[in-house]
Design a protein around this motif. Structure first.
Motif, PDB file in Angstrom:
ATOM      1  N   GLN A  28       0.827  -1.206   0.000  1.00 56.21           N
ATOM      2  CA  GLN A  28       0.000   0.000   0.000  1.00 56.21           C
ATOM      3  C   GLN A  28       0.863   1.258   0.000  1.00 56.21           C
ATOM      4  OE1 GLN A  28      -2.913   0.034   3.156  1.00 56.21           O
ATOM      5  NE2 GLN A  28      -3.515   2.149   2.778  1.00 56.21           N
ATOM      6  N   SER A  29       1.948   1.240   0.766  1.00 55.26           N
ATOM      7  CA  SER A  29       2.825   2.415   0.812  1.00 55.26           C
ATOM      8  C   SER A  29       3.523   2.642  -0.524  1.00 55.26           C
ATOM      9  CB  SER A  29       3.852   2.260   1.929  1.00 55.26           C
ATOM     10  OG  SER A  29       4.814   1.267   1.626  1.00 55.26           O
ATOM     11  N   ILE A  30       3.907   1.575  -1.197  1.00 59.45           N
ATOM     12  CA  ILE A  30       4.570   1.706  -2.500  1.00 59.45           C
ATOM     13  C   ILE A  30       3.599   2.285  -3.523  1.00 59.45           C
ATOM     14  CG2 ILE A  30       5.726   0.461  -4.365  1.00 59.45           C
ATOM     15  CD1 ILE A  30       6.584  -1.617  -2.219  1.00 59.45           C
ATOM     16  N   VAL A  31       2.377   1.782  -3.518  1.00 55.15           N
ATOM     17  CA  VAL A  31       1.366   2.289  -4.458  1.00 55.15           C
ATOM     18  C   VAL A  31       1.085   3.767  -4.200  1.00 55.15           C
ATOM     19  CG1 VAL A  31      -1.055   2.110  -5.149  1.00 55.15           C
ATOM     20  CG2 VAL A  31       0.311   0.029  -4.864  1.00 55.15           C
ATOM     21  N   LYS A  32       0.973   4.133  -2.928  1.00 58.76           N
ATOM     22  CA  LYS A  32       0.732   5.545  -2.598  1.00 58.76           C
ATOM     23  C   LYS A  32       1.891   6.420  -3.073  1.00 58.76           C
ATOM     24  CE  LYS A  32      -2.369   5.607   1.399  1.00 58.76           C
ATOM     25  NZ  LYS A  32      -2.543   6.115   2.778  1.00 58.76           N
ATOM     26  N   ALA A  33       3.112   5.927  -2.894  1.00 57.99           N
ATOM     27  CA  ALA A  33       4.276   6.690  -3.337  1.00 57.99           C
ATOM     28  C   ALA A  33       4.251   6.875  -4.849  1.00 57.99           C
ATOM     29  CB  ALA A  33       5.557   5.976  -2.906  1.00 57.99           C
ATOM     30  N   LYS A  34       3.924   5.812  -5.573  1.00 57.09           N
ATOM     31  CA  LYS A  34       3.856   5.909  -7.034  1.00 57.09           C
ATOM     32  C   LYS A  34       2.767   6.885  -7.474  1.00 57.09           C
ATOM     33  CE  LYS A  34       4.194   2.596  -9.882  1.00 57.09           C
ATOM     34  NZ  LYS A  34       3.944   1.368 -10.641  1.00 57.09           N
ATOM     35  N   GLU A  35       1.615   6.815  -6.817  1.00 57.33           N
ATOM     36  CA  GLU A  35       0.505   7.708  -7.177  1.00 57.33           C
ATOM     37  C   GLU A  35       0.881   9.170  -6.970  1.00 57.33           C
ATOM     38  OE1 GLU A  35      -3.232   4.680  -6.133  1.00 57.33           O
ATOM     39  OE2 GLU A  35      -2.624   6.242  -4.719  1.00 57.33           O
ATOM     40  N   ALA A  36       1.802   9.424  -6.044  1.00 57.36           N
ATOM     41  CA  ALA A  36       2.253  10.796  -5.797  1.00 57.36           C
ATOM     42  C   ALA A  36       3.404  11.195  -6.716  1.00 57.36           C
ATOM     43  CB  ALA A  36       2.683  10.942  -4.339  1.00 57.36           C
ATOM     44  N   GLY A  37       3.800  10.285  -7.619  1.00 56.83           N
ATOM     45  CA  GLY A  37       4.847  10.615  -8.575  1.00 56.83           C
ATOM     46  C   GLY A  37       6.246  10.268  -8.127  1.00 56.83           C
ATOM     47  N   ALA A  38       6.380   9.574  -7.004  1.00 54.36           N
ATOM     48  CA  ALA A  38       7.715   9.252  -6.483  1.00 54.36           C
ATOM     49  C   ALA A  38       8.365   8.134  -7.299  1.00 54.36           C
ATOM     50  CB  ALA A  38       7.633   8.857  -5.015  1.00 54.36           C
ATOM     51  N   THR A  39       9.675   8.208  -7.419  1.00 61.09           N
ATOM     52  CA  THR A  39      10.441   7.155  -8.084  1.00 61.09           C
ATOM     53  C   THR A  39      11.389   6.450  -7.117  1.00 61.09           C
ATOM     54  OG1 THR A  39      11.966   8.895  -8.812  1.00 61.09           O
ATOM     55  CG2 THR A  39      10.330   8.117 -10.411  1.00 61.09           C
ATOM     56  N   LEU A  40      11.316   6.793  -5.836  1.00 59.56           N
ATOM     57  CA  LEU A  40      12.070   6.123  -4.779  1.00 59.56           C
ATOM     58  C   LEU A  40      11.194   6.055  -3.548  1.00 59.56           C
ATOM     59  CD1 LEU A  40      14.636   5.023  -3.332  1.00 59.56           C
ATOM     60  CD2 LEU A  40      15.276   7.412  -2.909  1.00 59.56           C
ATOM     61  N   ARG A  41      11.065   4.848  -2.979  1.00 60.20           N
ATOM     62  CA  ARG A  41      10.262   4.644  -1.766  1.00 60.20           C
ATOM     63  C   ARG A  41      11.121   3.955  -0.710  1.00 60.20           C
ATOM     64  NH1 ARG A  41       9.423   0.086   1.590  1.00 60.20           N
ATOM     65  NH2 ARG A  41       7.435   0.283   2.672  1.00 60.20           N
ATOM     66  N   VAL A  42      11.138   4.516   0.505  1.00 58.86           N
ATOM     67  CA  VAL A  42      11.917   3.980   1.619  1.00 58.86           C
ATOM     68  C   VAL A  42      10.967   3.541   2.731  1.00 58.86           C
ATOM     69  CG1 VAL A  42      13.763   4.437   3.266  1.00 58.86           C
ATOM     70  CG2 VAL A  42      13.750   5.602   1.053  1.00 58.86           C
ATOM     71  N   GLY A  43      11.190   2.349   3.285  1.00 60.41           N
ATOM     72  CA  GLY A  43      10.339   1.826   4.347  1.00 60.41           C
ATOM     73  C   GLY A  43      11.101   1.595   5.639  1.00 60.41           C
ATOM     74  N   PRO A  44      10.405   1.241   6.726  1.00 60.31           N
ATOM     75  CA  PRO A  44      11.034   1.090   8.044  1.00 60.31           C
ATOM     76  C   PRO A  44      11.978  -0.112   8.131  1.00 60.31           C
ATOM     77  CG  PRO A  44       8.644   1.369   8.228  1.00 60.31           C
ATOM     78  CD  PRO A  44       8.938   1.120   6.789  1.00 60.31           C
ATOM     79  N   GLU A  45      12.730  -0.149   9.206  1.00 55.02           N
ATOM     80  CA  GLU A  45      13.671  -1.227   9.487  1.00 55.02           C
ATOM     81  C   GLU A  45      12.915  -2.537   9.722  1.00 55.02           C
ATOM     82  OE1 GLU A  45      17.521  -1.868  12.480  1.00 55.02           O
ATOM     83  OE2 GLU A  45      16.063  -0.280  12.862  1.00 55.02           O
ATOM     84  N   LEU A  46      13.401  -3.613   9.084  1.00 58.59           N
ATOM     85  CA  LEU A  46      12.839  -4.959   9.264  1.00 58.59           C
ATOM     86  C   LEU A  46      11.322  -4.953   9.096  1.00 58.59           C
ATOM     87  CD1 LEU A  46      15.040  -6.041  12.300  1.00 58.59           C
ATOM     88  CD2 LEU A  46      15.175  -6.991   9.996  1.00 58.59           C
ATOM     89  N   GLU A  47      10.844  -4.192   8.122  1.00 63.18           N
ATOM     90  CA  GLU A  47       9.406  -4.010   7.975  1.00 63.18           C
ATOM     91  C   GLU A  47       8.682  -5.274   7.530  1.00 63.18           C
ATOM     92  OE1 GLU A  47       8.569  -1.401   4.417  1.00 63.18           O
ATOM     93  OE2 GLU A  47      10.760  -1.430   4.307  1.00 63.18           O
ATOM     94  N   ILE A  48       9.374  -6.210   6.880  1.00 60.89           N
ATOM     95  CA  ILE A  48       8.695  -7.414   6.393  1.00 60.89           C
ATOM     96  C   ILE A  48       8.256  -8.323   7.542  1.00 60.89           C
ATOM     97  CG2 ILE A  48       9.076  -9.578   5.130  1.00 60.89           C
ATOM     98  CD1 ILE A  48      10.433  -7.979   2.959  1.00 60.89           C
ATOM     99  N   PRO A  49       9.143  -8.715   8.482  1.00 56.82           N
ATOM    100  CA  PRO A  49       8.671  -9.529   9.606  1.00 56.82           C
ATOM    101  C   PRO A  49       8.166  -8.698  10.776  1.00 56.82           C
ATOM    102  CG  PRO A  49      11.046  -9.363   9.716  1.00 56.82           C
ATOM    103  CD  PRO A  49      10.621  -8.595   8.483  1.00 56.82           C
ATOM    104  N   GLY A  50       8.488  -7.393  10.809  1.00 61.92           N
ATOM    105  CA  GLY A  50       8.245  -6.568  11.979  1.00 61.92           C
ATOM    106  C   GLY A  50       9.519  -6.454  12.788  1.00 61.92           C
TER     107      GLY A  50
END
Length: 706
Positions: A28-50
């Motif tokens: 969802q965060s990646i899609v939102k970033a793309k919709e805003a025109g971003a070409t780079l998206r950064v997420g939190p530490e160890l976000e996949i398992p938590g």
């Protein structure tokens, strides 16, 4: 001139081991970033398992499940045309690493392991992971078989790398690396990196955001560049609350900042930046001299441009903005409230139960739950779908959603005044009732005298001995034992009520309540509580907050929440009300403790934050509290020795303290934050105490002119 680039960072409310939910929020965060025109998206530490999986990171299954999530990201075409910086744990040559995967168009470009691990206070990363303590070193990582098949290759680079796109250069550092003296961004910037990413799992504590902003601002003010800070948000299943506040900086100034406390599960911050501003900023010859001498990085070349000429995208730079800070009083109102909401909705419990004493601590706990209800109602009015879904399940007494915080509070908060015939005052009972009426909690009022008398009489029946309170001629031992009977009876009754009140009210679907503790950090530090009394609970939202800050919070809430009743709690003398009230005796916390709450707060900070023992603390307080017209050296020495005496004999109580929201840097939480023995030698302080006494004698002789 350099083209404009649009970049995005995010705050995600991840939950440890919730792979499906975490993956959904990442996408969802990646899609939102793309919709805003971003070409780079950064997420939190160890976000996949938590982030907070703790010892689960020792299980290989966590690593396998994380790669399954990466596979889903790689095979989702809706996530193409944007560089994705995502966090996961890795196994490499039988070592475990906290790492980032950099992804573009279904391909893993590289893996970047964390160089320096957080390993103090609340964090034990070196228990699970190995630091990649080799700056600029790169080697090959063998992908899992199902990822090899998808990628069409067996290996990808792993290490401390720099990525060069057609139009700029970017590199990653992770959380703790920002806080280290020789941070990676220093040499990265000297090597021409213009965009830095930082994926963080940084928890909230009071006044901590100031430090983060200062560090990032200083890093980019000296170095120049764009800094994208991402952070986890919410309670991921432990004592910590991650307070989000994703930010974007350019040359020391903030151009984007998400909320610090929010019930949103996904927040994305986007900014459009002119890279020419960064290049012009790096004009100093002294920087150039250091840059040509800086050690080189291995670069991964990307046939991809962060900028593009789409006329539908923003073509003006995002302006700088002042940082947004919350007052400490607001932090107490918001942080624990968000933590409580996450805990309530994820535990599938029906609500919270608070033994409401009429004192400021249980008052603050109830007010924080009321603050939680205010936040939930505000989120419902904003159309937050996740909050609406959770509220429909939790607020089961009515078919329609609650419209006010008081309506929601009546469904999720249960309070009870547990009085004693001779010990409880009319004032505390009235304050408890008035607070409940104001916030709307489901309130009960019970007299526990029968339980107390029955328990007391068991000893008399067995031995013939009849204990008495000190005001009735009893011993100190009996006085304390009789107080503890009341306190422990309240704990038993609290859990009994928490299990049965939903049935009493005929709540649809049944359910039970979580018991909230309400002992503050100073009481725990001093040991001024009964072991296994009503301070023992399921969780404690104020267990790491000082009495001084709680009073400030209540004063703030009385105005900002329109709750004038709270002023009565501020003006009241703190008391446990465990001794009989007579014409010449009313129990007082500070008299019983032989020290004030303000003094306790200072003792706690010097002990934990400044790492001072008895003698070192005495010397520091001589400077702070001594001098003409202030405390004498002997008075200061007596206070310090009393504090360490009570800390020593009550240390065992901290080992069973209720898990509490972490908010204060001097928290005595024994479970992880403050690791110290709980059985001390009787004379463990004697060496230091003798040094204190000798120093006092020398100062007194000097003062007498001897």
């Amino acid at each position: 001139m350099a083209p404009l680039v649009t970049v995005a960072t995010c705050a995600l409310n991840q939950w440890s081991l919730d792979f499906a939910g975490n993956l959904r929020r990442i996408k969802q965060s990646i899609v939102k970033a793309k919709e805003a025109g971003a070409t780079l998206r950064v997420g939190p530490e160890l976000e996949i398992p938590g982030y907070g999986c703790l010892d689960h990171f020792l299980e290989n299954e966590v690593y396998e499940n994380s790669w399954d999530s990466v596979h889903s990201i790689l095979t989702d075409p809706s996530l193409h045309d944007i560089i994705i910086d995502v966090g996961l744990p890795l196994l490499h040559r039988n070592c475990r690493y906290n790492a980032r995967a950099i992804i573009l168009n279904g391909q893993i470009l590289c893996l970047r392991p964390k160089l320096y691990l957080a390993n103090d206070g609340n964090f034990r990363e070196m228990r699970f992971f190995t630091p990649w303590n080799r700056p600029r070193h790169v080697e090959q990582y063998y992908l899992p078989p199902h990822i090899q098949k998808l990628q069409g290759r067996r290996q990808v680079p792993i290490g401390d790398v720099v990525l060069s796109t057609i139009d700029t250069t970017l590199a990653a550092e992770t959380c703790e690396e920002l806080f280290t003296p020789n941070s990676p961004h220093i040499n990265m910037g000297l090597n021409g990196v213009e965009i830095f990413t930082n994926s963080s799992g940084s928890h909230h504590s009071l006044r901590k955001l100031d430090e983060r902003i200062a560090l990032i601002s200083e890093a980019t003010r000296k170095n120049g560049g764009v800094y994208l800070y991402s952070n986890q948000l919410g309670c991921d299943g432990d004592r910590l609350y991650y307070d989000g506040c994703a930010m974007i900086f350019v040359n020391g100034d903030i151009v984007g900042q998400s909320s610090q406390f929010s019930l949103n599960e996904v927040e994305v911050v986007v900014a459009t930046i002119d890279l020419e501003v960064v290049r012009a900023y790096r004009f100093a010859p002294s920087r150039g001299l250091q840059a040509v001498a800086a050690p080189p990085y291995e670069r991964i070349e990307l046939d991809f441009s962060l900028s593009h000429d789409d006329i539908d995208l923003p073509h003006s730079c995002t302006p700088r903005r002042p940082p947004r800070y919350h007052l400490p009083e607001e932090e107490i109102a918001l942080g624990p409230a968000c933590w409580l909401w996450d805990y309530l909705r994820r535990s599938k419990s029906a609500g919270y139960f608070i033994p409401l004493s009429g004192g400021i601590d249980s008052c603050a706990t109830a007010t924080i739950v009321y603050s939680m209800c205010r936040l939930v109602i505000a989120a419902i009015k904003e159309g937050n779908e996740q909050v609406i879904e959770d509220t429909k399940r939790i607020a089961a007494y009515s078919e329609k959603l609650p419209e006010t915080a008081e309506e929601l509070c009546n469904q999720v908060l249960y309070t009870c005044y547990m009085g004693m015939t001779n010990q409880s005052s009319k004032e505390t009972r009235e304050r408890a009732q008035a607070l409940s009426d104001r916030i709307g909690s489901y309130h009960t009022d019970v007299n526990i005298a029968d339980v107390y008398n029955s328990t007391r009489n068991i000893l008399t029946q067995a031995t013939g001995f009849e204990p008495k309170f000190k005001v009735h001629g009893g011993s100190t031992t009996s006085n304390l034992a009789l107080q503890n009977i009341q306190a422990r009876s309240r704990m038993v009754i609290a859990y009994y009520f928490a299990q049965e009140l939903c049935e009493v009210r005929k709540r649809p679907g049944g359910g039970s309540l979580l018991v909230l503790g309400s002992s503050n950090v100073d009481e725990c530090l001093r040991g001024y509580l009964t072991k296994y009394d009503c301070s023992s609970a399921d969780i404690n939202p104020i267990g790491s907050i000082s009495k001084v800050d709680l009073k400030r919070f209540i004063s703030w809430a009385s105005t900002n929440f329109d709750m004038p009743i709270l002023k009565d709690f501020i003006d009241a003398t703190p008391t446990a009300e465990l001794e009989p009230i007579t014409s010449d005796h009313t129990q007082s916390d500070e008299v019983d403790m032989q020290m004030t709450y303000a003094e306790l707060s200072r003792f706690g900070t010097l002990r934990k934050v400044n790492h001072l023992g008895p003698y070192g603390m005495f010397l520091r307080l001589l400077e702070e509290w001594g001098g003409e017209g202030k405390l004498s050296p002997r008075e200061i020495a007596d206070k310090v020795k009393k504090f360490f005496h009570f800390y020593q004999i009550n240390r065992h109580k901290q080992t069973v303290a209720t898990p509490a929201y972490h908010a204060e840097s001097y928290s005595p939480d024994d479970h992880r934050f403050d690791l110290r023995p709980f059985l001390y030698p009787p004379a463990f302080q004697s060496w230091s105490f003798e040094k204190i006494d000798k120093r006092v004698e020398a100062l007194e002789k000097r003062g007498q002119g001897k």
